[in-house]
Motif scaffolding. Structure first.
Motif, PDB file in Angstrom:
ATOM      1  N   GLY A  20      48.676  44.011  36.587  1.00  0.00           N
ATOM      2  CA  GLY A  20      47.521  44.644  37.397  1.00  0.00           C
ATOM      3  C   GLY A  20      46.801  45.812  36.754  1.00  0.00           C
ATOM      4  N   GLN A  21      46.891  45.905  35.560  1.00  0.00           N
ATOM      5  CA  GLN A  21      46.099  46.638  34.653  1.00  0.00           C
ATOM      6  C   GLN A  21      44.582  46.015  34.203  1.00  0.00           C
ATOM      7  OE1 GLN A  21      47.015  49.743  34.359  1.00  0.00           O
ATOM      8  NE2 GLN A  21      48.820  49.020  35.728  1.00  0.00           N
ATOM      9  N   GLY A  22      44.072  45.141  35.296  1.00  0.00           N
ATOM     10  CA  GLY A  22      43.012  44.234  35.000  1.00  0.00           C
ATOM     11  C   GLY A  22      41.763  45.297  34.813  1.00  0.00           C
ATOM     12  N   ASP A  23      40.717  44.589  35.809  1.00  0.00           N
ATOM     13  CA  ASP A  23      39.501  45.042  35.738  1.00  0.00           C
ATOM     14  C   ASP A  23      39.251  46.378  36.836  1.00  0.00           C
ATOM     15  OD1 ASP A  23      39.371  43.630  38.083  1.00  0.00           O
ATOM     16  OD2 ASP A  23      37.874  42.016  37.551  1.00  0.00           O
ATOM     17  N   GLY A  24      40.365  46.310  37.421  1.00  0.00           N
ATOM     18  CA  GLY A  24      40.120  47.585  38.360  1.00  0.00           C
ATOM     19  C   GLY A  24      39.628  47.118  39.867  1.00  0.00           C
ATOM     20  N   GLN A  25      39.703  45.830  40.146  1.00  0.00           N
ATOM     21  CA  GLN A  25      39.180  45.423  41.530  1.00  0.00           C
ATOM     22  C   GLN A  25      40.300  45.247  42.257  1.00  0.00           C
ATOM     23  OE1 GLN A  25      35.869  44.822  42.137  1.00  0.00           O
ATOM     24  NE2 GLN A  25      35.746  45.864  40.225  1.00  0.00           N
ATOM     25  N   ALA A  26      41.766  45.210  41.729  1.00  0.00           N
ATOM     26  CA  ALA A  26      42.684  45.239  42.590  1.00  0.00           C
ATOM     27  C   ALA A  26      43.153  46.530  43.212  1.00  0.00           C
ATOM     28  CB  ALA A  26      43.982  44.587  41.929  1.00  0.00           C
ATOM     29  N   ALA A  95      48.289  40.543  42.706  1.00  0.00           N
ATOM     30  CA  ALA A  95      47.267  41.685  42.433  1.00  0.00           C
ATOM     31  C   ALA A  95      46.046  41.178  43.405  1.00  0.00           C
ATOM     32  CB  ALA A  95      46.712  42.113  41.086  1.00  0.00           C
ATOM     33  N   ALA A  96      45.642  41.843  44.295  1.00  0.00           N
ATOM     34  CA  ALA A  96      44.593  41.439  45.191  1.00  0.00           C
ATOM     35  C   ALA A  96      43.804  42.920  45.810  1.00  0.00           C
ATOM     36  CB  ALA A  96      45.039  40.840  46.389  1.00  0.00           C
ATOM     37  N   ARG A  97      42.623  42.660  46.207  1.00  0.00           N
ATOM     38  CA  ARG A  97      41.805  43.965  46.749  1.00  0.00           C
ATOM     39  C   ARG A  97      42.308  44.571  47.761  1.00  0.00           C
ATOM     40  NH1 ARG A  97      36.980  44.865  45.315  1.00  0.00           N
ATOM     41  NH2 ARG A  97      36.128  45.617  47.218  1.00  0.00           N
ATOM     42  N   HIS A  98      43.220  43.789  48.544  1.00  0.00           N
ATOM     43  CA  HIS A  98      43.995  44.490  49.748  1.00  0.00           C
ATOM     44  C   HIS A  98      45.387  43.989  50.002  1.00  0.00           C
ATOM     45  CE1 HIS A  98      40.006  45.617  51.198  1.00  0.00           C
ATOM     46  NE2 HIS A  98      39.560  44.396  50.905  1.00  0.00           N
ATOM     47  N   ARG A  99      46.295  44.808  50.366  1.00  0.00           N
ATOM     48  CA  ARG A  99      47.731  44.654  50.455  1.00  0.00           C
ATOM     49  C   ARG A  99      48.020  43.602  51.311  1.00  0.00           C
ATOM     50  NH1 ARG A  99      49.888  48.289  55.312  1.00  0.00           N
ATOM     51  NH2 ARG A  99      47.808  48.622  56.476  1.00  0.00           N
ATOM     52  N   LYS A 100      47.337  43.118  52.332  1.00  0.00           N
ATOM     53  CA  LYS A 100      48.216  41.864  53.122  1.00  0.00           C
ATOM     54  C   LYS A 100      47.879  40.640  52.109  1.00  0.00           C
ATOM     55  CE  LYS A 100      47.286  39.365  57.426  1.00  0.00           C
ATOM     56  NZ  LYS A 100      46.387  38.962  58.538  1.00  0.00           N
TER      57      LYS A 100
END
Length: 145
Positions: A20-26, A95-100
């Motif tokens: 989850g240390q990618g591009d900061g979008q998650a 890893a996603a933008r939102h938890r759901k």
């Protein structure tokens, strides 16, 4: 996407730290660790698979999860070979933008790994060895997806 099928143990904490240390979008990361249960007199478990075929099947389902939930990243680690009670069998991380989306994608992947991934498990105990059969509840879990 990172898919690993391996015999050696992995460091869950280190994997979580790297994921989850990618591009900061998650905005959400979900992780799951599966362990060998020692219940029922189990002394060890052996997991078999077909190299190449297994990785391909896992990559396909991971790509489906990425597309369906717009994941920023996905990690699947699954071990094979002999495993003792308490040892880690597998790890899933999403890893996603939102938890759901992160939670649903992780559950989807875990349900797939439990019932459809091309692994064969044999349990060893005091009464001998037995191949693990598919369970109705595991198959039913896939119906919701």
């Amino acid at each position: 996407m990172d898919i690993r099928v391996q015999q050696e143990a992995f460091d869950y904490g280190a994997e979580c730290g790297r994921f989850g240390q990618g591009d900061g979008q998650a905005g959400a990361v979900v992780t799951f660790l599966g362990l060998v249960r020692g219940s029922g007199g189990l002394s060890r478990m052996e997991i078999e698979h077909y190299p190449g075929m297994t990785e391909s099947a896992l990559a396909k389902i991971a790509a489906e999860a990425e597309a369906r939930w717009s994941l920023a990243d996905v990690l699947i680690i699954h071990r094979h070979g002999p495993l003792a009670p308490g040892e880690a069998i597998m790890m899933v991380a999403t890893a996603a933008r939102h938890r759901k989306a992160a939670f649903e994608a992780a559950e989807f992947l875990m349900d797939y790994l439990k019932s459809r991934a091309p692994f064969w498990k044999k349990e060893f105990g005091a009464d001998g060895a037995e191949w693990v059969a598919a369970k109705d509840e595991d198959e039913a879990a896939l119906d919701r997806w």
